[in-house]
Design a protein around this motif. Structure first.
Motif, PDB file in Angstrom:
ATOM      1  N   PHE A 167      42.446  40.626  40.800  1.00 50.58           N
ATOM      2  CA  PHE A 167      43.854  40.311  42.377  1.00 50.58           C
ATOM      3  C   PHE A 167      44.357  39.496  41.709  1.00 50.58           C
ATOM      4  CE2 PHE A 167      40.784  43.393  44.370  1.00 50.58           C
ATOM      5  CZ  PHE A 167      41.377  44.122  44.241  1.00 50.58           C
ATOM      6  N   HIS A 168      45.077  39.399  40.586  1.00 54.80           N
ATOM      7  CA  HIS A 168      45.669  38.290  39.709  1.00 54.80           C
ATOM      8  C   HIS A 168      46.939  38.919  39.133  1.00 54.80           C
ATOM      9  CE1 HIS A 168      46.886  34.637  37.054  1.00 54.80           C
ATOM     10  NE2 HIS A 168      47.497  35.763  36.445  1.00 54.80           N
ATOM     11  N   PHE A 169      48.433  39.622  39.693  1.00 56.35           N
ATOM     12  CA  PHE A 169      49.042  40.300  38.728  1.00 56.35           C
ATOM     13  C   PHE A 169      48.600  40.741  37.333  1.00 56.35           C
ATOM     14  CE2 PHE A 169      52.651  42.380  36.666  1.00 56.35           C
ATOM     15  CZ  PHE A 169      52.893  42.647  37.551  1.00 56.35           C
ATOM     16  N   GLU A 179      50.793  32.032  36.183  1.00 59.12           N
ATOM     17  CA  GLU A 179      50.721  31.483  36.613  1.00 59.12           C
ATOM     18  C   GLU A 179      50.363  32.478  37.969  1.00 59.12           C
ATOM     19  OE1 GLU A 179      54.279  31.038  40.565  1.00 59.12           O
ATOM     20  OE2 GLU A 179      54.820  30.326  38.688  1.00 59.12           O
ATOM     21  N   HIS A 180      49.978  32.181  39.518  1.00 60.34           N
ATOM     22  CA  HIS A 180      48.548  32.987  39.970  1.00 60.34           C
ATOM     23  C   HIS A 180      50.217  33.983  40.672  1.00 60.34           C
ATOM     24  CE1 HIS A 180      45.635  35.309  41.778  1.00 60.34           C
ATOM     25  NE2 HIS A 180      46.419  34.712  42.574  1.00 60.34           N
ATOM     26  N   PHE A 181      49.537  35.614  40.658  1.00 64.28           N
ATOM     27  CA  PHE A 181      49.908  36.520  40.763  1.00 64.28           C
ATOM     28  C   PHE A 181      49.699  36.894  42.691  1.00 64.28           C
ATOM     29  CE2 PHE A 181      53.625  34.853  39.281  1.00 64.28           C
ATOM     30  CZ  PHE A 181      54.608  34.299  39.580  1.00 64.28           C
ATOM     31  N   MET A 221      47.516  27.965  40.135  1.00 63.23           N
ATOM     32  CA  MET A 221      46.568  27.712  39.409  1.00 63.23           C
ATOM     33  C   MET A 221      45.396  28.348  40.555  1.00 63.23           C
ATOM     34  SD  MET A 221      43.294  27.172  37.453  1.00 63.23           S
ATOM     35  CE  MET A 221      41.718  28.066  37.167  1.00 63.23           C
ATOM     36  N   LYS A 222      44.450  29.424  41.410  1.00 61.36           N
ATOM     37  CA  LYS A 222      43.781  29.411  42.267  1.00 61.36           C
ATOM     38  C   LYS A 222      42.056  29.577  41.097  1.00 61.36           C
ATOM     39  CE  LYS A 222      43.465  33.105  45.818  1.00 61.36           C
ATOM     40  NZ  LYS A 222      43.472  34.609  45.737  1.00 61.36           N
ATOM     41  N   ASP A 223      41.357  28.646  41.868  1.00 64.37           N
ATOM     42  CA  ASP A 223      40.578  27.849  41.462  1.00 64.37           C
ATOM     43  C   ASP A 223      38.903  29.330  40.846  1.00 64.37           C
ATOM     44  OD1 ASP A 223      41.114  25.765  41.095  1.00 64.37           O
ATOM     45  OD2 ASP A 223      39.794  24.870  43.190  1.00 64.37           O
ATOM     46  N   ASP A 224      38.987  30.238  41.882  1.00 65.55           N
ATOM     47  CA  ASP A 224      37.677  31.003  41.688  1.00 65.55           C
ATOM     48  C   ASP A 224      38.706  32.281  41.510  1.00 65.55           C
ATOM     49  OD1 ASP A 224      39.792  31.653  43.733  1.00 65.55           O
ATOM     50  OD2 ASP A 224      38.290  32.995  45.529  1.00 65.55           O
ATOM     51  N   CYS A 225      39.726  32.615  40.776  1.00 65.79           N
ATOM     52  CA  CYS A 225      40.367  33.355  39.452  1.00 65.79           C
ATOM     53  C   CYS A 225      39.899  33.289  38.207  1.00 65.79           C
ATOM     54  CB  CYS A 225      41.873  33.220  40.195  1.00 65.79           C
ATOM     55  SG  CYS A 225      42.846  34.821  39.194  1.00 65.79           S
ATOM     56  N   LEU A 226      40.046  34.922  37.705  1.00 65.71           N
ATOM     57  CA  LEU A 226      39.494  35.451  36.513  1.00 65.71           C
ATOM     58  C   LEU A 226      39.908  34.983  35.488  1.00 65.71           C
ATOM     59  CD1 LEU A 226      37.184  35.851  34.493  1.00 65.71           C
ATOM     60  CD2 LEU A 226      38.042  38.151  35.209  1.00 65.71           C
ATOM     61  N   PHE A 227      41.148  35.581  36.188  1.00 59.79           N
ATOM     62  CA  PHE A 227      42.789  35.413  34.836  1.00 59.79           C
ATOM     63  C   PHE A 227      43.238  33.898  34.893  1.00 59.79           C
ATOM     64  CE2 PHE A 227      43.348  40.401  34.544  1.00 59.79           C
ATOM     65  CZ  PHE A 227      41.766  40.786  33.683  1.00 59.79           C
ATOM     66  N   CYS A 228      43.527  34.130  36.545  1.00 54.59           N
ATOM     67  CA  CYS A 228      43.745  32.589  36.725  1.00 54.59           C
ATOM     68  C   CYS A 228      42.970  31.146  35.291  1.00 54.59           C
ATOM     69  CB  CYS A 228      43.753  31.070  37.518  1.00 54.59           C
ATOM     70  SG  CYS A 228      44.792  31.668  38.813  1.00 54.59           S
ATOM     71  N   LYS A 229      41.768  31.287  35.063  1.00 51.57           N
ATOM     72  CA  LYS A 229      41.098  30.979  34.180  1.00 51.57           C
ATOM     73  C   LYS A 229      41.616  31.268  32.385  1.00 51.57           C
ATOM     74  CE  LYS A 229      37.290  29.738  37.308  1.00 51.57           C
ATOM     75  NZ  LYS A 229      36.343  30.232  37.769  1.00 51.57           N
TER      76      LYS A 229
HETATM   77 ZN    ZN Z   1      44.774  34.062  39.309  1.00 52.77          ZN
END
Ligand code: ZN
Ligand code: AMP
Length: 137
Positions: free
Chosen positions: A97-99, A46-48, A1-9
């Motif tokens: 920038f999340h696959f 998962e973040h890629f 999980m990347k804190d600032d990533c929209l698609f992680c959230k």
């Molecule tokens: Zn992400």
């Protein structure tokens, strides 16, 4: 999980989305600005950043899921065709920038443009490129 990533959230359900499918590895959602009716995104939990980061196991599961979602879209939407699009890097049109994999249903006269201009090629140049990629694999 990347804190600032929209698609992680989104993938982890911290931001709501129009979810059509979810399992322990992926979430499939409707694109909020669809190219056509029923445009879906398959998002790994998962973040890629992009395809270069994706591991083989996730890639295999992802494409297997894509076949299942594509058939469901065909049956539910009655689309006449479907494009799979996956952008890597800003120059290639990546904005998140999340696959993720785009599944874009196609309908007659839908106005979607994914075409490129085919160029002439020379045999020697093809051979040079072929050899370079082959060596890098
Ligand atoms: Zn992400
Ligand atoms: P790409 O340009 O390949 O990185 O695709 C990003 C896609 O994500 C675009 O088609 C956007 O419309 C879509 N998108 C951005 N934010 C959201 C969101 N909150 N929910 C659903 N889709 C989104």
């Amino acid at each position: 999980m990347k804190d600032d990533c929209l698609f992680c959230k989104i993938a982890r359900g911290k931001i709501s989305s129009a979810t059509v499918y979810e399992d322990s590895h992926f979430r499939v959602i409707l694109d909020v600005n669809p190219a056509t009716k029923g445009h879906c995104l398959i998002i790994p939990k998962e973040h890629f950043d992009n395809i270069y980061d994706l591991d083989a196991e996730t890639a295999g599961k992802l494409f297997s899921l894509a076949t299942c979602i594509a058939r469901a879209m065909r049956d539910a939407l009655g689309c006449e065709g479907l494009n799979i699009v996956q952008n890597n890097g800003e120059i290639a049109g990546q904005t998140v920038f999340h696959f993720h994999l785009h599944l874009i249903p196609r309908y007659k006269d839908d106005g979607v443009q994914l075409a490129w201009t085919p160029h002439e090629s020379e045999e020697a140049q093809l051979e040079e490129i072929r050899a370079a990629i082959r060596k890098a694999i």
